[in-house]
Design a protein around this motif. Structure first.
Motif, PDB file in Angstrom:
ATOM      1  N   THR A 232       0.865  -1.171   0.000  1.00 16.15           N
ATOM      2  CA  THR A 232       0.000   0.000   0.000  1.00 16.15           C
ATOM      3  C   THR A 232       0.902   1.222   0.000  1.00 16.15           C
ATOM      4  O   THR A 232       1.891   1.261   0.743  1.00 16.15           O
ATOM      5  N   PHE A 233       0.578   2.195  -0.836  1.00 17.03           N
ATOM      6  CA  PHE A 233       1.411   3.395  -0.887  1.00 17.03           C
ATOM      7  C   PHE A 233       1.165   4.223   0.370  1.00 17.03           C
ATOM      8  O   PHE A 233       0.024   4.496   0.747  1.00 17.03           O
ATOM      9  N   THR A 234       2.240   4.611   1.022  1.00 12.67           N
ATOM     10  CA  THR A 234       2.188   5.367   2.265  1.00 12.67           C
ATOM     11  C   THR A 234       2.777   6.754   2.050  1.00 12.67           C
ATOM     12  O   THR A 234       3.781   6.905   1.351  1.00 12.67           O
ATOM     13  N   THR A 235       2.152   7.750   2.645  1.00 10.10           N
ATOM     14  CA  THR A 235       2.755   9.078   2.641  1.00 10.10           C
ATOM     15  C   THR A 235       2.772   9.622   4.055  1.00 10.10           C
ATOM     16  O   THR A 235       2.010   9.179   4.919  1.00 10.10           O
ATOM     17  N   ALA A 236       3.650  10.571   4.284  1.00  7.99           N
ATOM     18  CA  ALA A 236       3.747  11.234   5.589  1.00  7.99           C
ATOM     19  C   ALA A 236       3.553  12.734   5.400  1.00  7.99           C
ATOM     20  O   ALA A 236       3.925  13.295   4.367  1.00  7.99           O
ATOM     21  N   VAL A 237       2.979  13.365   6.399  1.00  7.18           N
ATOM     22  CA  VAL A 237       2.915  14.824   6.458  1.00  7.18           C
ATOM     23  C   VAL A 237       3.965  15.269   7.464  1.00  7.18           C
ATOM     24  O   VAL A 237       3.948  14.836   8.620  1.00  7.18           O
ATOM     25  N   ILE A 238       4.884  16.090   6.999  1.00  9.43           N
ATOM     26  CA  ILE A 238       5.960  16.577   7.846  1.00  9.43           C
ATOM     27  C   ILE A 238       5.814  18.080   8.060  1.00  9.43           C
ATOM     28  O   ILE A 238       5.128  18.768   7.298  1.00  9.43           O
ATOM     29  N   ALA A 239       6.463  18.579   9.101  1.00  7.54           N
ATOM     30  CA  ALA A 239       6.498  20.017   9.358  1.00  7.54           C
ATOM     31  C   ALA A 239       7.908  20.417   9.745  1.00  7.54           C
ATOM     32  O   ALA A 239       8.690  19.593  10.230  1.00  7.54           O
ATOM     33  N   ASN A 240       8.226  21.672   9.535  1.00  6.72           N
ATOM     34  CA  ASN A 240       9.508  22.199   9.981  1.00  6.72           C
ATOM     35  C   ASN A 240       9.550  22.163  11.506  1.00  6.72           C
ATOM     36  O   ASN A 240       8.632  22.638  12.174  1.00  6.72           O
ATOM     37  N   LYS A 241      10.590  21.578  12.078  1.00  5.17           N
ATOM     38  CA  LYS A 241      10.658  21.373  13.522  1.00  5.17           C
ATOM     39  C   LYS A 241      10.688  22.704  14.286  1.00  5.17           C
ATOM     40  O   LYS A 241       9.994  22.868  15.295  1.00  5.17           O
ATOM     41  N   ALA A 242      11.482  23.656  13.818  1.00  3.80           N
ATOM     42  CA  ALA A 242      11.564  24.940  14.512  1.00  3.80           C
ATOM     43  C   ALA A 242      10.213  25.653  14.493  1.00  3.80           C
ATOM     44  O   ALA A 242       9.817  26.288  15.479  1.00  3.80           O
ATOM     45  N   PHE A 243       9.518  25.545  13.360  1.00  2.00           N
ATOM     46  CA  PHE A 243       8.180  26.141  13.259  1.00  2.00           C
ATOM     47  C   PHE A 243       7.240  25.532  14.293  1.00  2.00           C
ATOM     48  O   PHE A 243       6.531  26.244  15.015  1.00  2.00           O
ATOM     49  N   MET A 244       7.240  24.193  14.378  1.00  3.37           N
ATOM     50  CA  MET A 244       6.349  23.522  15.320  1.00  3.37           C
ATOM     51  C   MET A 244       6.717  23.868  16.765  1.00  3.37           C
ATOM     52  O   MET A 244       5.844  24.078  17.609  1.00  3.37           O
ATOM     53  N   ASP A 245       8.010  23.927  17.047  1.00  2.00           N
ATOM     54  CA  ASP A 245       8.447  24.259  18.398  1.00  2.00           C
ATOM     55  C   ASP A 245       8.030  25.678  18.791  1.00  2.00           C
ATOM     56  O   ASP A 245       7.852  25.970  19.983  1.00  2.00           O
ATOM     57  N   GLY A 246       7.894  26.545  17.791  1.00  2.00           N
ATOM     58  CA  GLY A 246       7.533  27.933  18.064  1.00  2.00           C
ATOM     59  C   GLY A 246       6.041  28.181  18.193  1.00  2.00           C
ATOM     60  O   GLY A 246       5.626  29.302  18.527  1.00  2.00           O
ATOM     61  N   LEU A 247       5.220  27.163  17.922  1.00  2.00           N
ATOM     62  CA  LEU A 247       3.769  27.338  18.014  1.00  2.00           C
ATOM     63  C   LEU A 247       3.325  27.419  19.467  1.00  2.00           C
ATOM     64  O   LEU A 247       3.895  26.777  20.358  1.00  2.00           O
ATOM     65  N   SER A 248       2.281  28.179  19.696  1.00  2.00           N
ATOM     66  CA  SER A 248       1.655  28.186  21.008  1.00  2.00           C
ATOM     67  C   SER A 248       0.955  26.850  21.230  1.00  2.00           C
ATOM     68  O   SER A 248       0.717  26.095  20.275  1.00  2.00           O
ATOM     69  N   ASP A 249       0.628  26.543  22.467  1.00  2.00           N
ATOM     70  CA  ASP A 249      -0.102  25.305  22.758  1.00  2.00           C
ATOM     71  C   ASP A 249      -1.417  25.277  21.997  1.00  2.00           C
ATOM     72  O   ASP A 249      -1.836  24.228  21.503  1.00  2.00           O
ATOM     73  N   GLU A 250      -2.049  26.424  21.873  1.00  2.00           N
ATOM     74  CA  GLU A 250      -3.328  26.505  21.166  1.00  2.00           C
ATOM     75  C   GLU A 250      -3.158  26.185  19.684  1.00  2.00           C
ATOM     76  O   GLU A 250      -3.938  25.415  19.100  1.00  2.00           O
TER      77      GLU A 250
END
Length: 341
Positions: A232-250
């Motif tokens: 089965t073809f699998t894909t992943a959704v990735i994000a920039n780590k620094a961007f995610m670390d900078g997000l508020s909890d909300e």
């Protein structure tokens, strides 16, 4: 594409994208597919949820807008793009353990078991997710896109039928090992070159989910479709780590909720997608043959898969063996929850 070309392209993309950097609430999401294909449908649902539950907006960049898979992964690592699809076939060179998704006859074939496995597997969502930060990335989600089928110039019912066939694979050592084990001559090619290579006879086969075979018109340059049940073809959704670390909890909660909503939607969306895509292909090209291999016909392909399993453990080492054992345990748990013996 050379590393220099990619670097220049990334620099140009960063300059262009940074022009709107003052609008910090616009997040960019790059795809490996067109907007109307599975990844585009997922991203659209993700976008809808984010925009309905926050002040942020999502700009979606379909395949080719910012380059191919390697390019958009690099742009995400650099922070020019916040989110992207990064399928294991391309990320496996950076995170070798991800090559497990390319191994034949490992993933469950039952769609309900498969959907539960991706959503609940600790091996995916903890062990493998823990490999992404070293690449400057964070794993946001991982989901299936449909059973992989082979499309070829000649019919395939056994490994012998692939003898001498130049078969396009993604640039992954494990996919090369798989199709060599299946009897073909594995030929790594970037996706943008596949249609032309089939048209010119430089290669004689390729694999992809049926919806992708239909939407990219791969059936125009091949004559036979084979269901071997091998993956089965699998894909992943990735994000920039620094961007995610900078997000508020909300905001992080908004991202997670958007991923959950998009995951549930894309699982439902895929019901019947393979069958409808096959019907469209046969309507457009009635002479196309479709073969579903029997268990007996699949047996030699399954036997060849043992060689690929050994190759995976050799390539990745103890961590690969642990991931493989984790998959087996997690799949067994998903089967139990789905009531499959």
């Amino acid at each position: 594409m050379t590393r220099l070309t990619r670097a220049l392209m990334c620099g140009a993309a960063i300059a262009a994208l940074s022009a709107s950097s003052a609008l910090a609430a616009e997040w960019k999401f790059a795809l490996e597919e067109a907007i109307h294909e599975v990844q585009g449908v997922y991203a659209t649902k993700f976008k809808e949820h984010v925009e309905a539950n926050s002040d942020h907006t999502i700009a979606i960049f379909p395949f080719g807008t910012l380059g191919e898979s390697a390019d958009i992964t690099e742009l995400t690592q650099l922070g020019a793009v916040q989110f992207a699809n990064a399928s294991p076939g391309f990320m496996g060179s950076e995170i070798p353990e991800l090559n497990i998704f390319l191994m034949p006859y490992v993933l469950p074939e039952n769609p309900a078991v498969l959907a539960d496995f991706y959503k609940t597997s600790p091996t995916i969502n903890e062990t493998l997710a823990g490999k992404y930060p070293d690449q400057g990335l964070e794993l946001v989600d991982m989901y299936p896109e449909g059973e992989v089928v082979m499309t070829t110039k000649e019919p395939v019912t056994s490994p012998a039928d692939l003898d001498g066939v130049k078969f396009r694979v993604m640039t992954s050592p494990l996919l090369v090992e798989t199709y060599n084990a299946f009897g073909a001559t594995a030929t790594p090619l970037p996706w943008g070159e596949v249609f032309g290579a089939l048209q010119l006879g430089m290669i004689q086969g390729q694999e992809n989910p049926m919806f992708f075979v239909e939407s990219t018109k791969m059936y125009e340059v091949t004559d036979h479709i084979t269901y071997a049940g091998h993956n089965t073809f699998t894909t992943a959704v990735i994000a920039n780590k620094a961007f995610m670390d900078g997000l508020s909890d909300e905001d992080r909660a908004v991202v997670q909720a958007a991923a959950d909503a998009a995951y549930d939607y894309i699982i439902d969306y895929q019901q019947g997608l393979t069958e409808s895509a096959e019907a469209k292909i046969l309507e457009a090209k009635p002479e196309m043959t479709v073969t579903v291999l029997t268990d007996e016909q699949r047996a030699p392909f399954r036997a060849a898969a043992d060689r690929v399993r050994q190759k995976y453990v050799e390539m990745v080492g103890d961590s690969g063996k642990a991931v493989l054992e984790g998959f087996e345990a997690d799949i067994a748990a998903s089967k139990e929850r789905a009531g499959e013996s």
